[in-house]
Design an enzyme around this catalytic site. Sequence first.
Site, PDB file in Angstrom:
ATOM      1  N   SER A  28      22.285  21.375   2.197  1.00  0.00           N
ATOM      2  CA  SER A  28      22.301  22.781   2.611  1.00  0.00           C
ATOM      3  C   SER A  28      21.428  23.639   1.701  1.00  0.00           C
ATOM      4  CB  SER A  28      23.740  23.317   2.595  1.00  0.00           C
ATOM      5  OG  SER A  28      24.548  22.647   3.537  1.00  0.00           O
ATOM      6  N   ARG A  32      17.631  25.619   2.444  1.00  0.00           N
ATOM      7  CA  ARG A  32      17.499  27.055   2.199  1.00  0.00           C
ATOM      8  C   ARG A  32      16.468  27.341   1.110  1.00  0.00           C
ATOM      9  NH1 ARG A  32      22.245  25.873   4.380  1.00  0.00           N
ATOM     10  NH2 ARG A  32      23.443  27.434   5.551  1.00  0.00           N
ATOM     11  N   GLY A 100      20.112  19.749  12.696  1.00  0.00           N
ATOM     12  CA  GLY A 100      20.629  20.970  13.295  1.00  0.00           C
ATOM     13  C   GLY A 100      20.482  22.163  12.370  1.00  0.00           C
ATOM     14  N   GLN A 175      25.856  27.939   9.763  1.00  0.00           N
ATOM     15  CA  GLN A 175      24.517  27.933  10.352  1.00  0.00           C
ATOM     16  C   GLN A 175      24.278  29.183  11.193  1.00  0.00           C
ATOM     17  OE1 GLN A 175      24.035  24.252  12.479  1.00  0.00           O
ATOM     18  NE2 GLN A 175      24.071  23.004  10.632  1.00  0.00           N
ATOM     19  N   ASP A 325      31.895  18.523   7.290  1.00  0.00           N
ATOM     20  CA  ASP A 325      31.017  17.349   7.314  1.00  0.00           C
ATOM     21  C   ASP A 325      31.672  16.113   6.701  1.00  0.00           C
ATOM     22  OD1 ASP A 325      28.880  18.527   8.615  1.00  0.00           O
ATOM     23  OD2 ASP A 325      27.982  19.262   6.771  1.00  0.00           O
ATOM     24  N   ARG A 356      31.996  13.420  16.487  1.00  0.00           N
ATOM     25  CA  ARG A 356      32.506  12.648  15.363  1.00  0.00           C
ATOM     26  C   ARG A 356      33.979  12.264  15.510  1.00  0.00           C
ATOM     27  NH1 ARG A 356      29.054  15.708  10.559  1.00  0.00           N
ATOM     28  NH2 ARG A 356      27.198  14.391  10.808  1.00  0.00           N
TER      29      ARG A 356
END
Length: 446
Positions: A28, A32, A100, A175, A325, A356
């Site tokens: 993440s 960024r 994604g 997100q 996650d 998932r």
Amino acid sequence: MSASTPFPYAISARGPLRGALTVPGDKSISHRSLMFAGLAVGESRIEGLLEGEDVLATAAAMRAMGARIERDADGVWHVWGVGVGGLLQPETALEMGNSGTSTRLLMGLVASHGITATFTGDASLSKRPMGRVIEPLSAMGAEFTSSPGGRLPLTMRGLNPGVPIEYVLPVASAQVKSAVLLAGLNTPGITRVIEPVPTRDHSERMLAGFGAELTIEETAQGRIISIRGEAELKPQQITVPGDPSSAAFWLVAASIVPGSDVTIANVGLNPTRTGIITALRMMGADIAEFDSRTVGGEPVADLRVRHAPLSAIEVPPDLAPSMIDEYPALFVAAAFAQGRTVARGAEELRVKESDRIAAMAAALGANGVALEEYEDGLAITGSRGEPIPGGAQVASKLDHRIAMSMTVAGLAAKAEVSIDDAAPVATSYPGFFQTLDHLTGRNEPA
């Protein structure tokens, strides 16, 4: 190993995991850091960047829109940004692969620039819904032409100047929040996002570090994040901490394999990301923190995990945003616990790289684990610390976390667990299998 070339993999019990390791940089934060540096004026320097395929897709997209991005021989990345408002028209479609995060956050960037961009992705990403981002970005003035169901391939035309909005997140999604805030960077006035349930806050921390005028207010409605547009971002020196999502696989593996003792260095412990550690400790996992420190505004520590008997729990649903996650890894831990673990409140798992919930139910069930599937999670009856039967093939569904989670399960199975395609692991953890070999005495680390 490339995610485009199938990589069948089989795993059987190897004995204890022992040793020290570092995990790849936080995915993440890596995404960024490239995006925000690409919007700063001047040169930013990034150490510890995750060099998986997802993050490389972000780097390629930022290059296509004008940023200069180079990696030196020491693994340090240098980014010369174009400035907020300076993104250029890409000459070809932006290929997002399996990412994604890249797609949704870059859509936010493009939304307030006067350019048109087409986003494409692999078979897995092309099934994932983008409507949750399209809705607020459309309200800010962007126009979209998407495949049926708001999916990729998708073409969008940004609007400059955009329209500032106040947006209440209908689902807990970092997100979506980040996409709106990034669109707000080049939008006159104040753009606000209200999140009733807190989600990972890497965007807020890093945007403030780059010099954006951003405020956070805790209210009865939830957390209100406000950003003032037409910002000027300043270049930064960034050190990316180790990814807690990658560390989760070793936390579970060492917990379920008797005799294991593993130390994981430099793990990011942002409180919006540590749900998996909280849940494992509730189950009885032996996880200790050492040398706690702050690196680049993010809390970091070394973790030592040793084998311990696990007990079933009812996973608090409010942990879901801070471990969304990591549920596949948690499901594996539950398969070896004593009792029936119930993990619900995680509907978001249905629209990740794969479904998932369904993928892990099928994988664990085929390997002899008793479970019940719900719309929002699983209930798993554990093996009381004994090896699970194993012996079946797993369909990874082009999902890196399914492949890694079931590899961990195979470490404590009576019979070999085989994975039809482990190539997607390269999207987030290119060295995963080499690290596994190192910890189980098969080789020395690279």
